[in-house]
Design an enzyme around this catalytic site. Sequence first.
Site, PDB file in Angstrom:
ATOM      1  N   ARG A  45       0.679  -1.263   0.129  1.00 26.20           N
ATOM      2  CA  ARG A  45      -0.033   0.156  -0.123  1.00 26.20           C
ATOM      3  C   ARG A  45       0.845   1.226   0.025  1.00 26.20           C
ATOM      4  O   ARG A  45       0.464   2.232  -0.705  1.00 26.20           O
ATOM      5  CB  ARG A  45      -0.869   0.070   1.205  1.00 26.20           C
ATOM      6  CG  ARG A  45      -1.595   1.253   1.605  1.00 26.20           C
ATOM      7  CD  ARG A  45      -2.899   1.329   2.618  1.00 26.20           C
ATOM      8  NE  ARG A  45      -2.579   0.479   3.561  1.00 26.20           N
ATOM      9  CZ  ARG A  45      -1.954   0.543   4.622  1.00 26.20           C
ATOM     10  NH1 ARG A  45      -1.153   1.842   4.854  1.00 26.20           N
ATOM     11  NH2 ARG A  45      -1.722  -0.282   5.568  1.00 26.20           N
ATOM     12  N   TYR A  97     -18.028  17.014 -13.547  1.00 19.18           N
ATOM     13  CA  TYR A  97     -18.535  15.779 -13.529  1.00 19.18           C
ATOM     14  C   TYR A  97     -19.410  15.289 -12.437  1.00 19.18           C
ATOM     15  O   TYR A  97     -19.331  15.715 -11.351  1.00 19.18           O
ATOM     16  CB  TYR A  97     -17.259  14.755 -13.402  1.00 19.18           C
ATOM     17  CG  TYR A  97     -17.577  13.254 -13.500  1.00 19.18           C
ATOM     18  CD1 TYR A  97     -17.707  12.722 -14.626  1.00 19.18           C
ATOM     19  CD2 TYR A  97     -17.372  12.588 -12.308  1.00 19.18           C
ATOM     20  CE1 TYR A  97     -18.079  11.230 -14.591  1.00 19.18           C
ATOM     21  CE2 TYR A  97     -17.466  11.234 -12.470  1.00 19.18           C
ATOM     22  CZ  TYR A  97     -17.945  10.762 -13.398  1.00 19.18           C
ATOM     23  OH  TYR A  97     -18.253   9.078 -13.207  1.00 19.18           O
ATOM     24  N   ASP A 169      -8.941  19.469 -12.611  1.00 22.29           N
ATOM     25  CA  ASP A 169      -9.308  18.085 -13.275  1.00 22.29           C
ATOM     26  C   ASP A 169      -9.028  18.189 -14.671  1.00 22.29           C
ATOM     27  O   ASP A 169      -9.709  18.783 -15.617  1.00 22.29           O
ATOM     28  CB  ASP A 169     -10.850  17.660 -12.998  1.00 22.29           C
ATOM     29  CG  ASP A 169     -11.115  16.248 -13.416  1.00 22.29           C
ATOM     30  OD1 ASP A 169     -10.505  15.781 -14.528  1.00 22.29           O
ATOM     31  OD2 ASP A 169     -12.273  15.632 -12.930  1.00 22.29           O
ATOM     32  N   LYS A 194     -10.196   7.208 -18.227  1.00 19.77           N
ATOM     33  CA  LYS A 194     -10.528   7.911 -19.728  1.00 19.77           C
ATOM     34  C   LYS A 194      -9.258   7.743 -20.744  1.00 19.77           C
ATOM     35  O   LYS A 194      -8.971   6.798 -21.011  1.00 19.77           O
ATOM     36  CB  LYS A 194     -11.187   9.259 -19.301  1.00 19.77           C
ATOM     37  CG  LYS A 194     -12.041   9.312 -18.350  1.00 19.77           C
ATOM     38  CD  LYS A 194     -13.495   8.533 -18.231  1.00 19.77           C
ATOM     39  CE  LYS A 194     -14.208   8.470 -17.214  1.00 19.77           C
ATOM     40  NZ  LYS A 194     -14.569   9.671 -16.459  1.00 19.77           N
TER      41      LYS A 194
END
Length: 378
Positions: A45, A97, A169, A194
């Site tokens: 992690r 978004y 973003d 994306k």
Amino acid sequence: MRKKTQLIHGGIGMDAETGAVTPPIHPASTFKQKGIGNFQYEYGRTGNPTRHALESLLADIESGAHGFAFASGLAAITAVMKLFSSGDHIIVTDDVYGGTYRLFTKILQREGIAATFVDTEDQAAVARARTSKTKAIFIETPTNPLLKVTDIRKLASYAQAEELLLIVDNTFATPYWQNPLVLGADIVVHSATKYLGGHSDVVAGAVVVKDEKLAETLAFIQNATGAVLGPTDSWLLMRGIKTLGVRMEEIETNARMLVKFLLGHPNVSRIYYPGLVEHPGHATHALQARGFGGIISFEAASEEIADNVLNKTTYFTLAESLGAVESLISLPAKMTHASIPEDRRSALGITNTLVRLSVGLEDFEDLAEDLEIGLTVF
Ligand SMILES: *Cc1c(COP(=O)(O)O)cnc(C)c1O
């Protein structure tokens, strides 16, 4: 290093030990320490060599100093929001978004982090929204689905003067076309699901910063909250990023031709595309980005035509998401933006006749014929 070269040779790239031209996938969750506290990697992690290779590539392609990979775009945005505390206030682009809107209104608000949604194109509106509690401005440019453009340079100098963080973003423009950190932003976030991934086969998110202190805090948050990207997905993302440049060039060529096709169509009443000279944000976008991208939104002449185009196309797949090799079609009001209340949606212009295309890499002729069939109602 130029842009396309950087996509291939940026970051760590090659495996130094074996000479393999792609970094290996290291699934290990833990790593042998040479002695207590003497190690390069400790626990999966906290750090993983495959994820680290991706993170160094992300930093390079966004012209930042440090990259962080997360399990999704929303996990990346959530981690950035952990920089803030109860009582803080953030100014957010009004047509962000849908999932980001939901995060701010349904989760962060409950945690005491308030958001005001404004048209960030309008700097006076941003200044009016600012309070003594404001800590950051979060923007998307171009936005989804109306492709509104915010001037990153102008907002960055405002943010700097007011000691606010500017978070961008950059999912839509991609680092191939636009680099907010170079324009003065402090933090870039991505839904790497994306264009960065580009093949509809990985869900991932990214954060890139240039400031060392900010990077240290984000590394702490990434480890402490734990929504990291796994090694296989990290590798897939690196594989996708290598072709980002050629994909974006080809996607844009298709998009420009489709815009021309739609412009002449009697059943299309309005087109949103930043590459159009008459698009409201065209001039600003052209000053801060090197390309206009592959997202086109248009108003169909009626709900019947909108329904028809969504149901009749073959190569434009009816699906959420965007930015992949295959062309996708959606009706934002009922799909990606359904989590935004109806009255807010119509105030923003996200109508029931607004169709969004994510242009892919198919032959233009097939895509145009496909839309022609969809736009024809007998
Ligand atoms: C998809 C998307 C997100 C959310 O990313 P996920 O990977 O789906 O969590 C955030 N911002 C924009 C602009 C997006 O398109």
